[in-house]
Scaffold this motif. Structure first.
Motif, PDB file in Angstrom:
ATOM      1  N   MET A 127      32.835  18.800  10.401  1.00 42.97           N
ATOM      2  CA  MET A 127      31.623  19.429   9.894  1.00 42.97           C
ATOM      3  C   MET A 127      31.034  20.342  10.964  1.00 42.97           C
ATOM      4  O   MET A 127      30.487  21.403  10.658  1.00 42.97           O
ATOM      5  CB  MET A 127      30.592  18.363   9.510  1.00 42.97           C
ATOM      6  CG  MET A 127      31.042  17.413   8.425  1.00 42.97           C
ATOM      7  SD  MET A 127      31.088  18.201   6.813  1.00 42.97           S
ATOM      8  CE  MET A 127      31.292  16.756   5.776  1.00 42.97           C
ATOM      9  N   ASN A 128      31.128  19.886  12.202  1.00 45.66           N
ATOM     10  CA  ASN A 128      30.662  20.676  13.340  1.00 45.66           C
ATOM     11  C   ASN A 128      31.889  21.194  14.075  1.00 45.66           C
ATOM     12  O   ASN A 128      32.539  20.451  14.817  1.00 45.66           O
ATOM     13  CB  ASN A 128      29.798  19.818  14.259  1.00 45.66           C
ATOM     14  CG  ASN A 128      29.278  20.582  15.470  1.00 45.66           C
ATOM     15  OD1 ASN A 128      29.567  21.767  15.634  1.00 45.66           O
ATOM     16  ND2 ASN A 128      28.524  19.920  16.320  1.00 45.66           N
ATOM     17  N   LYS A 129      32.216  22.468  13.878  1.00 47.51           N
ATOM     18  CA  LYS A 129      33.424  23.041  14.473  1.00 47.51           C
ATOM     19  C   LYS A 129      33.314  23.195  15.981  1.00 47.51           C
ATOM     20  O   LYS A 129      34.279  23.542  16.650  1.00 47.51           O
ATOM     21  CB  LYS A 129      33.710  24.401  13.840  1.00 47.51           C
ATOM     22  CG  LYS A 129      34.095  24.328  12.383  1.00 47.51           C
ATOM     23  CD  LYS A 129      34.513  25.687  11.840  1.00 47.51           C
ATOM     24  CE  LYS A 129      33.337  26.625  11.685  1.00 47.51           C
ATOM     25  NZ  LYS A 129      33.703  27.902  11.031  1.00 47.51           N
ATOM     26  N   ARG A 130      32.123  22.915  16.528  1.00 49.46           N
ATOM     27  CA  ARG A 130      31.900  23.108  17.960  1.00 49.46           C
ATOM     28  C   ARG A 130      32.163  21.852  18.776  1.00 49.46           C
ATOM     29  O   ARG A 130      32.044  21.871  20.002  1.00 49.46           O
ATOM     30  CB  ARG A 130      30.456  23.583  18.190  1.00 49.46           C
ATOM     31  CG  ARG A 130      30.155  24.937  17.566  1.00 49.46           C
ATOM     32  CD  ARG A 130      28.677  25.255  17.477  1.00 49.46           C
ATOM     33  NE  ARG A 130      28.030  24.507  16.398  1.00 49.46           N
ATOM     34  CZ  ARG A 130      26.856  24.805  15.877  1.00 49.46           C
ATOM     35  NH1 ARG A 130      26.185  25.837  16.345  1.00 49.46           N
ATOM     36  NH2 ARG A 130      26.335  24.088  14.889  1.00 49.46           N
ATOM     37  N   ALA A 131      32.501  20.742  18.113  1.00 49.94           N
ATOM     38  CA  ALA A 131      32.644  19.500  18.871  1.00 49.94           C
ATOM     39  C   ALA A 131      33.557  18.517  18.165  1.00 49.94           C
ATOM     40  O   ALA A 131      33.753  18.583  16.950  1.00 49.94           O
ATOM     41  CB  ALA A 131      31.265  18.859  19.075  1.00 49.94           C
ATOM     42  N   GLY A 132      34.124  17.600  18.945  1.00 46.68           N
ATOM     43  CA  GLY A 132      34.867  16.481  18.384  1.00 46.68           C
ATOM     44  C   GLY A 132      36.329  16.766  18.098  1.00 46.68           C
ATOM     45  O   GLY A 132      36.804  17.894  18.162  1.00 46.68           O
ATOM     46  N   GLN A 133      37.054  15.697  17.754  1.00 47.75           N
ATOM     47  CA  GLN A 133      38.476  15.811  17.457  1.00 47.75           C
ATOM     48  C   GLN A 133      38.687  16.251  16.017  1.00 47.75           C
ATOM     49  O   GLN A 133      37.856  15.992  15.144  1.00 47.75           O
ATOM     50  CB  GLN A 133      39.170  14.472  17.697  1.00 47.75           C
ATOM     51  CG  GLN A 133      38.760  13.388  16.719  1.00 47.75           C
ATOM     52  CD  GLN A 133      39.571  12.117  16.875  1.00 47.75           C
ATOM     53  OE1 GLN A 133      40.590  12.102  17.556  1.00 47.75           O
ATOM     54  NE2 GLN A 133      39.133  11.046  16.231  1.00 47.75           N
TER      55      GLN A 133
END
Length: 304
Positions: A127-133
């Motif tokens: 959902m947040n393309k700026r963070a996470g795997q």
């Protein structure tokens, strides 16, 4: 296709969910799932000049739909951090919170995000393309047991272990990076008459794990329970049994697990009272907006 606020996401149960908030013109409200802004605009239309709306969304694409209104504040964050953000803005109590859970139609229709098996795309699903795997990271790095747990717990798939083993066996030769790669691995394990339903469950499981949706939902509801003033309303739209169970438990028992506590007289100790029976979209809305077919609206009021 050019994305507008109208095409980004068609709001589900729009009137029913906002009616359920029992809007006070000078109240403070939170829409934790801004998306295309449909629910937020409806809330703003019912607020007076001294009312205020805070809307959350972690997806950068949603920022294109921000409302130009002095009574509106957009919060670029996951809704699980609602308590921290309200403290940051100096808000001690709110009069109502609305959540339209699940995935927006924009995400399903965006061919580049990997939320749908209809398109050949990188398996991202954040959902947040700026963070996470990403989902691809997960499929290529989780153990067979971890993958099986995800598919069983979040997709309720009976063949979770077989699917997990097939993915692990496949990735030893070639990584699973796209929706086409995933289809190549799992289609031999799918029964033709249930293929679309099973694929939907698999993609749901991956999305929930990638975005930590269940943990975020628990955190948000815990924060909402604390923030809502007496008489404040909680209006939540769910789309699958996992999230609906958590919402139902919180509204009935005051906790995500549904642990009932009773007083000396046997009355349930809960911070909420239920306002409605479960509301589902009309036949007309379901025809107009297929996404709404699995929607359920629950409304509760903070006890006075």
């Amino acid at each position: 296709m050019v994305t507008t606020a109208e095409t980004y996401h068609v709001p589900v149960l729009l009137q029913e969910s906002v009616d359920g908030l029992d809007i006070q013109p000078d109240g403070i409200y939170v829409d934790v799932t801004f998306g295309g802004g449909g629910h937020s605009r409806e809330i703003l239309s019912r607020l007076g000049k001294n009312g205020h709306l805070y809307s959350f969304d972690q997806d950068a694409d949603a920022e294109k739909n921000i409302v130009d209104d002095a009574r509106f504040t957009f919060v670029r964050s996951n809704f699980r951090y609602i308590t921290n953000w309200m403290q940051y803005y100096g808000v001690e109590h709110i009069d109502g919170l609305l959540a339209d859970l699940g995935v927006s139609s924009h995400h399903f229709d965006d061919e580049t995000r990997g939320f749908s098996f209809r398109f050949d795309a990188p398996l991202d699903m954040r959902m947040n393309k700026r963070a996470g795997q990403t989902a691809a990271d997960m499929l290529n790095n989780y153990t067979e047991e971890q993958l099986a747990d995800v598919f069983y717990l979040y997709g309720e798939m009976k063949n979770a272990r077989r699917i997990a083993k097939a993915i692990v066996d496949h990735r030893q030769q070639k990584p699973v990076l796209t929706t086409a790669d995933l289809s190549e691995v799992i289609e031999p394990l799918m029964r033709s008459e249930r293929e679309k339903k099973d694929l939907a469950r698999l993609y749901q499981a991956l999305r929930i794990e990638v975005n930590h949706e269940m943990d975020a939902l628990r955190d948000m509801l815990r924060g909402a329970t604390t923030l809502l003033r007496e008489g404040g309303r909680l209006s939540v739209i769910t789309y699958h049994s996992l999230e609906d169970r958590i919402v139902k438990n919180v509204m009935k028992a005051g906790n995500a697990e549904g642990k009932i506590e009773q007083d000396f007289f046997g009355h349930i100790n809960s911070p909420f009272r239920l306002v409605n029976k479960v509301t589902v979209p009309s036949d007309e809305e379901q025809q107009r907006n297929p996404r709404s077919r699995s929607a359920k609206l629950r409304i509760a009021e903070k006890n006075k």
